[in-house]
Design an enzyme around this catalytic site. Structure first.
Site, short mmCIF file in Angstrom:
data_model
loop_
_atom_site.label_atom_id
_atom_site.label_comp_id
_atom_site.label_asym_id
_atom_site.label_seq_id
_atom_site.Cartn_x
_atom_site.Cartn_y
_atom_site.Cartn_z
N SER A 47 2.13 -30.92 -16.39
CA SER A 47 1.12 -29.92 -15.99
C SER A 47 -0.30 -30.39 -16.29
O SER A 47 -1.26 -29.93 -15.67
CB SER A 47 1.38 -28.59 -16.70
OG SER A 47 1.27 -28.74 -18.11
N SER A 117 6.28 -25.86 -25.50
CA SER A 117 6.52 -24.59 -26.21
C SER A 117 6.94 -23.50 -25.23
O SER A 117 6.17 -22.56 -24.97
CB SER A 117 5.29 -24.16 -27.02
OG SER A 117 4.09 -24.22 -26.28
#
Length: 213
Positions: A47, A117
């Protein structure tokens, strides 16, 4: 949702006590000239988390801030080198990083962390361990299709081929941040613009008051 509860220390010895340092947190913050915070960059693999976090770290350093950057891959070379990528190991990975980040914040630094995460409960656990206003969730919102096109490490290709199990975005869930402090879209803006968006948030919310003049 993370299927595992946060790891808790069991059977703590009564001989283990908190040692009070001579230099207080407030004194450390005052010497740095800016407020401490944990910039928690979260998003899918590919990303742009590490790239944006690195750019932010450089911008803050150039402004005279005391900073440090914790990157997911780098940490797995040492501190978390014993962990794999199962859901349980991901939880422990984030728990450890949360504890390290808390130490950096206590030292008065602006610390950036770049980790997938994937579970909301684990990100919120870290938030809850820090003082109010010290946890800044930065959602690097990049569509999985774009991440897969980038695939800088070839991980998506391996995951599609079944060579990697529990890969976030393919066969392991990623829970989207619902109310991140900063919402960044790397598919629509340059790295510099994305980094500036984060730094501008810090400026507008008073974190850099003493260094941004």
């Amino acid at each position: 949702m993370s299927p595992y509860k946060a790891v808790e220390t069991e059977d703590k010895s009564s001989d283990v006590v908190w040692h009070l340092a001579s230099v207080s947190h407030e004194e450390r913050v005052k010497s740095h000239g800016h407020r401490p915070a944990v910039l928690w960059f979260t998003g899918l693999s590919g990303s742009g988390k590490s790239t944006v976090a690195n750019a932010v770290d450089k911008m803050l350093h150039d402004l005279g801030c005391k900073t440090y950057l914790l990157d997911g891959d780098n940490v797995r070379h040492g501190l978390n080198g014993d962990l794999g990528f199962s859901d349980q190991d991901r939880v422990e990975n984030i728990r450890r990083i949360g504890e390290v980040s808390k130490l950096f914040a206590d030292a008065g630094l602006l610390v950036s962390t770049a980790f997938i995460s994937p579970f909301t409960v684990d990100r919120e656990l870290v938030r809850g361990q820090l003082q109010a206003g010290q946890f800044i969730e930065v959602f690097i919102d990049t569509p999985v299709e774009i991440c897969e096109q980038r695939d800088p490490k070839g991980l998506y290709k391996k995951a599609r081929a079944g060579e990697i199990k529990n890969f976030t975005g393919i066969d392991s869930a990623y829970e989207l941040p619902l109310q991140p402090e900063v919402h960044v879209k790397t598919a629509e803006h340059s790295i510099e613009a994305c980094a500036k968006q984060v730094v501008d948030y810090l400026k507008s919310h008073g974190y850099l008051k003493a260094v941004s003049s």
